[in-house]
Design an enzyme around this catalytic site. Structure first.
Site, PDB file in Angstrom:
ATOM      1  CG  ASP A 159     -10.043  67.843  84.205  1.00 21.89           C
ATOM      2  OD1 ASP A 159      -9.582  66.721  83.957  1.00 21.89           O
ATOM      3  OD2 ASP A 159     -10.749  68.471  83.377  1.00 21.89           O
ATOM      4  CB  ILE A 160     -11.163  72.530  82.156  1.00 27.55           C
ATOM      5  CG1 ILE A 160     -11.515  71.296  81.326  1.00 27.55           C
ATOM      6  CG2 ILE A 160      -9.880  73.160  81.687  1.00 27.55           C
ATOM      7  CD1 ILE A 160     -11.753  71.610  79.870  1.00 27.55           C
TER       8      ILE A 160
ATOM      9  N   GLY B 146      -5.453  67.757  77.978  1.00 28.01           N
ATOM     10  CA  GLY B 146      -5.482  68.043  76.551  1.00 28.01           C
ATOM     11  C   GLY B 146      -6.605  67.285  75.880  1.00 28.01           C
TER      12      GLY B 146
ATOM     13  CE1 TYR C 197      -4.426  62.913  71.598  1.00 32.58           C
ATOM     14  CE2 TYR C 197      -4.077  60.869  70.386  1.00 32.58           C
ATOM     15  CZ  TYR C 197      -4.145  61.553  71.586  1.00 32.58           C
ATOM     16  OH  TYR C 197      -3.924  60.892  72.766  1.00 32.58           O
TER      17      TYR C 197
HETATM   18  C1  15L Z   1      -4.920  57.515  72.520  1.00 33.81           C
HETATM   19  O1  15L Z   1      -3.969  58.260  72.413  1.00 33.81           O
HETATM   20  C2  15L Z   1      -6.197  57.992  73.114  1.00 33.81           C
HETATM   21  O2  15L Z   1      -6.002  59.022  74.054  1.00 33.81           O
HETATM   22  C3  15L Z   1      -6.948  56.863  73.749  1.00 33.81           C
HETATM   23  O3  15L Z   1      -8.243  57.334  74.041  1.00 33.81           O
HETATM   24  C4  15L Z   1      -7.009  55.633  72.857  1.00 33.81           C
HETATM   25  O4  15L Z   1      -7.760  55.920  71.746  1.00 33.81           O
HETATM   26  C5  15L Z   1      -5.615  55.204  72.486  1.00 33.81           C
HETATM   27  O5  15L Z   1      -4.877  56.271  71.957  1.00 33.81           O
HETATM   28  C6  15L Z   1      -5.597  54.042  71.468  1.00 33.81           C
HETATM   29  O6  15L Z   1      -4.924  54.138  70.457  1.00 33.81           O
HETATM   30  O7  15L Z   1      -6.211  53.042  71.751  1.00 33.81           O
END
Ligand code: 15L
Length: 303
Positions: A31-32, A70, A133
């Site tokens: 991890d960072i 990420g 995203y």
């Molecule tokens: C995701 O991709 C997120 O990383 C996670 O934190 C949630 O928000 C999830 O989707 C979701 O849709 O519940």
């Protein structure tokens, strides 16, 4: 025992996986930000996936990579670009250069978040990202496809829903995955002898699922949980949501910032990265059940 690199290991999903996979694999956590408390069978390698030399160093000598690192929610483009596009490229390229054949990619339900809730989708549908995203997750899947076809890598893309001990809201009754089921799915990805390029949904055996997860079942995934046992409680406290969010599988991601209704004020975006797979699922911060404990089931798991 296989040595597995987990990127973004300090985040929520990584933390669940460390607990669930302990003893089955040697885990190289990365991890960072540092992970201080480590158990037997865990190593730690500090690194930034957006820096190729770091990625080459941390992925040396492992048998497989579980790439969770990420930016884990919608965010500004420069952050998505760095962490999820450049970072993801570095993961696949470093794996190739280091001879690590197998990569499990934490894709997301937001790669297909613009499908409607009255649609059931399988692993063959086109992506319909609901956010930058979501686009970055679709990118990661396509990159995986390239590395599988061009370099013979073994790529397992998991369109993960919500990994929490209990689903926090109505939407998550459909895309929830218990930590135990998440670990079961990851084990399929790590141990199945014949993976070339696969897309599966990272969800439990939820009655309200929007997914036909037959590809995961074909490969041996046997989820043991169903979000339905939480339904009454979740629905009792659910407030009416934005109708656009209610329509689509991606929920609020479909109109975060711009898109559905430009006249709406922009929601606040995260501006700093705390972990390489952050903590978006605030409602789940207080677990209601012990993660290790199997909840009573109303219906049995699929055979
Ligand atoms: C995701 O991709 C997120 O990383 C996670 O934190 C949630 O928000 C999830 O989707 C979701 O849709 O519940």
């Amino acid at each position: 025992m296989k040595t597995i690199l987990i990127t973004g290991a300090a985040g929520d999903v990584g933390t669940h996986l460390r607990r669930e996979l302990a003893g089955k694999y040697l885990l190289r956590l990365s991890d960072i930000r540092p992970i201080e408390a480590r158990t037997q069978g865990e190593q730690f390698a500090l690194g930034d996936i957006a820096k190729m030399p770091d990625m080459l160093r941390i992925s040396k000598g492992v048998d497989a990579i579980v790439h969770l690192g990420g930016f884990s929610v919608e965010g500004p483009w420069d952050m998505i670009l760095r962490a999820n596009i450049v970072g993801c490229y570095n993961v696949f390229e470093a794996a190739r250069q280091n001879g690590v054949k197998r990569v499990l990619f934490a894709s997301s339900n937001h790669a297909t978040g613009f499908y409607r809730r009255d649609q059931k989708i399988d692993h063959r549908v086109l992506t319909k990202p609901d956010s930058r995203y979501g686009v970055s997750k679709a990118f990661g899947e396509q990159l995986g496809s390239l590395y599988a076809d061009k370099y013979g890598m073994e790529v397992f893309c998991m369109r993960i829903g919500n990994v929490t001990v209990a689903p926090p809201d109505k939407r998550r009754l459909s895309n929830w995955i218990s930590p135990g089921d998440m670990a079961r799915l990851v084990s399929v990805g790590l141990d199945h002898p014949d993976i070339k390029f696969e897309i599966v949904y990272g969800v439990s055996d939820n009655q309200r699922s929007w997914y036909d997860n037959s590809n995961a079942y074909r490969l041996g995934y046997r989820p043991q949980y169903d979000a339905e046992r939480f339904a009454a409680e979740v629905l009792a406290r659910e407030q009416p949501g934005d109708p656009r969010a209610e329509l689509y599988q991606g929920g609020n991601f479909v109109f975060a910032e711009i898109g559905g209704d430009p006249s709406r004020p922009a929601p606040k975006l995260k501006t700093s990265v705390k972990s390489s797979r952050g903590n978006k699922s605030k409602p789940s911060a207080k677990p209601k059940a012990s993660p290790g404990k199997k909840p009573a089931r109303r219906r049995s798991a699929r055979p």
